[in-house]
Design a protein around this motif. Structure first.
Motif, PDB file in Angstrom:
ATOM      1  N   TYR A 126       0.833  -1.200   0.000  1.00 22.43           N
ATOM      2  CA  TYR A 126       0.000   0.000   0.000  1.00 22.43           C
ATOM      3  C   TYR A 126       0.876   1.262   0.000  1.00 22.43           C
ATOM      4  CZ  TYR A 126      -2.982   3.730   1.849  1.00 22.43           C
ATOM      5  OH  TYR A 126      -3.635   4.927   2.048  1.00 22.43           O
ATOM      6  N   LEU A 127       0.622   2.155  -0.978  1.00 23.27           N
ATOM      7  CA  LEU A 127       1.445   3.356  -1.128  1.00 23.27           C
ATOM      8  C   LEU A 127       0.792   4.622  -0.594  1.00 23.27           C
ATOM      9  CD1 LEU A 127       2.768   2.733  -4.761  1.00 23.27           C
ATOM     10  CD2 LEU A 127       3.949   2.287  -2.596  1.00 23.27           C
ATOM     11  N   GLY A 128      -0.523   4.709  -0.706  1.00 23.08           N
ATOM     12  CA  GLY A 128      -1.173   5.914  -0.215  1.00 23.08           C
ATOM     13  C   GLY A 128      -2.530   6.131  -0.848  1.00 23.08           C
ATOM     14  N   THR A 129      -3.224   7.145  -0.358  1.00 28.78           N
ATOM     15  CA  THR A 129      -4.532   7.541  -0.869  1.00 28.78           C
ATOM     16  C   THR A 129      -4.491   9.014  -1.235  1.00 28.78           C
ATOM     17  OG1 THR A 129      -5.677   5.901   0.510  1.00 28.78           O
ATOM     18  CG2 THR A 129      -6.985   7.761  -0.318  1.00 28.78           C
ATOM     19  N   GLU A 130      -5.049   9.332  -2.400  1.00 35.13           N
ATOM     20  CA  GLU A 130      -5.069  10.717  -2.851  1.00 35.13           C
ATOM     21  C   GLU A 130      -6.500  11.187  -3.065  1.00 35.13           C
ATOM     22  OE1 GLU A 130      -3.744  13.331  -6.774  1.00 35.13           O
ATOM     23  OE2 GLU A 130      -2.434  11.712  -6.104  1.00 35.13           O
ATOM     24  N   ILE A 131      -6.780  12.416  -2.659  1.00 38.14           N
ATOM     25  CA  ILE A 131      -8.068  13.055  -2.862  1.00 38.14           C
ATOM     26  C   ILE A 131      -7.867  14.242  -3.800  1.00 38.14           C
ATOM     27  CG2 ILE A 131     -10.048  14.185  -1.801  1.00 38.14           C
ATOM     28  CD1 ILE A 131      -9.732  11.285  -0.990  1.00 38.14           C
ATOM     29  N   ASP A 132      -8.651  14.312  -4.877  1.00 43.60           N
ATOM     30  CA  ASP A 132      -8.583  15.417  -5.840  1.00 43.60           C
ATOM     31  C   ASP A 132      -9.925  16.138  -5.891  1.00 43.60           C
ATOM     32  OD1 ASP A 132      -5.956  14.747  -6.672  1.00 43.60           O
ATOM     33  OD2 ASP A 132      -6.763  13.210  -8.004  1.00 43.60           O
ATOM     34  N   ILE A 133      -9.881  17.463  -5.865  1.00 44.40           N
ATOM     35  CA  ILE A 133     -11.079  18.298  -5.939  1.00 44.40           C
ATOM     36  C   ILE A 133     -10.834  19.384  -6.977  1.00 44.40           C
ATOM     37  CG2 ILE A 133     -12.679  19.791  -4.670  1.00 44.40           C
ATOM     38  CD1 ILE A 133     -11.667  18.459  -2.086  1.00 44.40           C
ATOM     39  N   VAL A 134     -11.752  19.542  -7.936  1.00 45.98           N
ATOM     40  CA  VAL A 134     -11.626  20.582  -8.956  1.00 45.98           C
ATOM     41  C   VAL A 134     -12.985  21.253  -9.150  1.00 45.98           C
ATOM     42  CG1 VAL A 134     -11.061  21.139 -11.340  1.00 45.98           C
ATOM     43  CG2 VAL A 134      -9.792  19.333 -10.160  1.00 45.98           C
ATOM     44  N   PHE A 135     -13.004  22.570  -8.988  1.00 45.68           N
ATOM     45  CA  PHE A 135     -14.211  23.366  -9.230  1.00 45.68           C
ATOM     46  C   PHE A 135     -14.021  24.174 -10.511  1.00 45.68           C
ATOM     47  CE2 PHE A 135     -16.446  27.459  -8.849  1.00 45.68           C
ATOM     48  CZ  PHE A 135     -17.754  27.003  -8.770  1.00 45.68           C
ATOM     49  N   SER A 136     -15.009  24.118 -11.405  1.00 44.04           N
ATOM     50  CA  SER A 136     -14.951  24.837 -12.676  1.00 44.04           C
ATOM     51  C   SER A 136     -16.131  25.786 -12.787  1.00 44.04           C
ATOM     52  CB  SER A 136     -14.964  23.866 -13.860  1.00 44.04           C
ATOM     53  OG  SER A 136     -13.855  22.989 -13.816  1.00 44.04           O
ATOM     54  N   GLN A 137     -15.855  27.021 -13.184  1.00 46.11           N
ATOM     55  CA  GLN A 137     -16.890  28.039 -13.357  1.00 46.11           C
ATOM     56  C   GLN A 137     -16.678  28.747 -14.692  1.00 46.11           C
ATOM     57  OE1 GLN A 137     -19.653  29.276 -11.228  1.00 46.11           O
ATOM     58  NE2 GLN A 137     -20.058  30.134 -13.264  1.00 46.11           N
ATOM     59  N   LYS A 138     -17.652  28.646 -15.564  1.00 46.42           N
ATOM     60  CA  LYS A 138     -17.582  29.345 -16.836  1.00 46.42           C
ATOM     61  C   LYS A 138     -17.951  30.798 -16.620  1.00 46.42           C
ATOM     62  CE  LYS A 138     -18.763  28.672 -21.694  1.00 46.42           C
ATOM     63  NZ  LYS A 138     -19.508  27.823 -22.667  1.00 46.42           N
ATOM     64  N   LEU A 139     -17.035  31.705 -16.937  1.00 47.75           N
ATOM     65  CA  LEU A 139     -17.242  33.130 -16.711  1.00 47.75           C
ATOM     66  C   LEU A 139     -17.831  33.810 -17.941  1.00 47.75           C
ATOM     67  CD1 LEU A 139     -13.866  33.909 -14.910  1.00 47.75           C
ATOM     68  CD2 LEU A 139     -16.062  33.278 -13.867  1.00 47.75           C
ATOM     69  N   LEU A 140     -17.299  33.447 -19.099  1.00 47.50           N
ATOM     70  CA  LEU A 140     -17.755  33.967 -20.379  1.00 47.50           C
ATOM     71  C   LEU A 140     -17.804  32.811 -21.367  1.00 47.50           C
ATOM     72  CD1 LEU A 140     -15.474  37.159 -20.534  1.00 47.50           C
ATOM     73  CD2 LEU A 140     -17.924  37.141 -19.993  1.00 47.50           C
ATOM     74  N   ALA A 141     -18.293  33.082 -22.558  1.00 42.61           N
ATOM     75  CA  ALA A 141     -18.344  32.022 -23.560  1.00 42.61           C
ATOM     76  C   ALA A 141     -16.966  31.469 -23.866  1.00 42.61           C
ATOM     77  CB  ALA A 141     -19.004  32.542 -24.833  1.00 42.61           C
ATOM     78  N   PHE A 142     -15.927  32.288 -23.679  1.00 40.55           N
ATOM     79  CA  PHE A 142     -14.561  31.874 -24.011  1.00 40.55           C
ATOM     80  C   PHE A 142     -13.635  31.894 -22.800  1.00 40.55           C
ATOM     81  CE2 PHE A 142     -15.119  36.410 -24.874  1.00 40.55           C
ATOM     82  CZ  PHE A 142     -14.112  36.972 -24.106  1.00 40.55           C
TER      83      PHE A 142
END
Length: 438
Positions: free
Chosen positions: A368-384
């Motif tokens: 056993y090497l470890g446990t990783e937790i990933d969190i990513v929040f994405s917010q579209k501000l404009l069309a581009f």
């Protein structure tokens, strides 16, 4: 004056290709990213300060397409804020480069050829990927013969690399000039990719042979002869009912690791995702074979995903296969994920990985090497324009400390980042016959 010159250029193009179906586009990709590294890529030793920097990609893209021909040109600068003095006459950090430059001729009946510097991206990008997370991306100087018609696609590619113009030899040293180029930079490559769709099922087959230049005892001086390594396998996707997707990978590697060491390795993955509404749920398992003795017995059994977008797999903290973990004990990765729609233009990704070695570290060391937790929040501000904010935490075991060679790591190993992705379109022009440019 500049506007007049620009309009004149467009008028010239319109006159030269009047009456033909064509499209001209100019786009940008600008993405500054702030990163706080307190254990990214490797365990941070206790008492060592974390890294903090802002890196930016500034990419300008030009595309031109007609019925029988298309071309694409992309130039970029990848810099860390402050790495060039404010009043410097020139950017002295060699950050400017040609990202892509290719031409594509269409022969009819589905056949075409694509020549030049280009991104090679197939299926889930496990073996060939564009590596878009990395600011510089990944590109190949290659020639492709392509076929696409209805539900079948075929790509055959070749590549041949040298350090420069030479009238006597064709030797290739991936460390030429002291540049820290990756060990998987190849002298030559031949590959074929086939893809077929059948309603609710699709499958791909990939076969690649890579040649690597033999180097002398110093590891720097090229000598005559090459070694050849083969990567082959399949990517399968089934969608039996609405919202349910089952994906599987099975790849093998054979050939010569060096003149004296053979290569025999494998990679397998199974992932199930279900999206009953606006929320996606996923479970998966991946194994990459490893080696207990680093090839001391004359054979390397460690699989390496040669040109994939490896940041996408095995945790965002890049502890495995992102320029590291080659010729090692391999990896077993059990993971679960969910993507929650938090608003009309926002989403939240949560992902957890349970890591263990595919082979033993020896003695009584736990796999056993470890446990990783990933969190990513994405917010579209404009069309581009999109804002992305991420946080990852590695709960490393004692075995990870042994594997990474960090006997006294800091109590907390984490990585936080924020990135603004801005991809505006400056021009998209499709002139119609007989209609003047306004």
């Amino acid at each position: 004056m500049r506007n007049k010159l620009f309009i004149t250029t467009l008028l010239f193009v319109a006159f030269a290709f009047r009456g033909k179906s064509q499209e001209l586009s100019i786009d940008a990709d600008i993405r500054p990213r702030l990163e706080y590294l307190n254990g990214f890529g490797n365990l941070l030793p206790d008492g060592v300060d974390a890294g903090l920097f802002i890196q930016q990609r500034s990419r300008l893209k030009f595309g031109y397409t007609t019925d029988k021909f298309s071309t694409y040109l992309s130039v970029q600068d990848v810099s860390v804020w402050g790495d060039t003095p404010q009043i410097a006459a020139a950017d002295n950090n060699n950050s400017f480069s040609l990202a892509q430059a290719w031409i594509d001729f269409k022969f009819g009946s589905g056949w075409s050829t694509k020549l030049g510097r280009q991104a090679l991206s197939y299926d889930d990008q496990r073996i060939f990927g564009g590596l878009d997370w990395a600011m510089q991306g990944r590109f190949h100087d290659a020639a492709l013969l392509k076929y696409a018609k209805e539900d079948f696609k075929l790509d055959i590619g070749i590549a041949f690399n040298q350090n420069g113009v030479s009238s006597q030899t064709t030797l290739f040293n991936p460390n030429n000039g002291g540049n820290a180029r990756a060990v998987f930079d190849y002298k030559g490559m031949v590959y074929a990719w086939l893809h077929k769709d059948w309603g609710k099922f699709s499958g791909s087959v990939l076969i690649a042979n890579n040649s690597y230049q033999n180097l002398g005892d110093d590891g720097q001086t090229p000598v005559d002869g090459n070694v050849n390594r083969q990567t082959f396998g399949t990517h399968l996707v089934a969608k039996p009912i609405k919202g349910l997707s089952i994906a599987a990978n099975l790849y093998g590697q054979t050939g010569e690791f060096t003149e004296d060491v053979d290569l025999s390795a494998y990679n397998a993955m199974l992932e199930i995702t279900y999206k009953p509404g606006k929320t996606l749920f996923g479970l998966g398992f991946e194994t990459l074979s490893g080696d207990e003795n680093g090839g001391a017995d004359g054979e390397i059994e460690s699989f390496f995903p040669i040109f994939g977008t490896n940041h996408k797999f095995n945790g965002y903290m890049d502890y495995f296969y992102v320029g590291n973990h080659a010729n090692n004990i391999g990896l077993n990765d059990i993971y679960a994920k969910t993507v929650i729609k938090t608003g009309e233009k926002s989403s939240l990704l949560l992902k957890a990985h349970y890591f263990s070695g595919a082979e033993s570290l020896g003695g009584d060391v736990d796999d056993y090497l470890g446990t990783e937790i990933d969190i990513v929040f994405s917010q579209k501000l404009l069309a581009f324009a999109t804002l992305k904010i991420g946080y990852s935490h590695m709960f490393a075991s004692d075995s990870m400390e042994i594997l990474k060679g960090v006997p006294e790591p800091a109590d907390n190993q984490f990585w936080g980042w924020a990135m603004l992705v801005v991809k505006p379109n400056f021009l998209k022009w499709s002139p119609k016959p007989g209609i003047p440019l306004e």
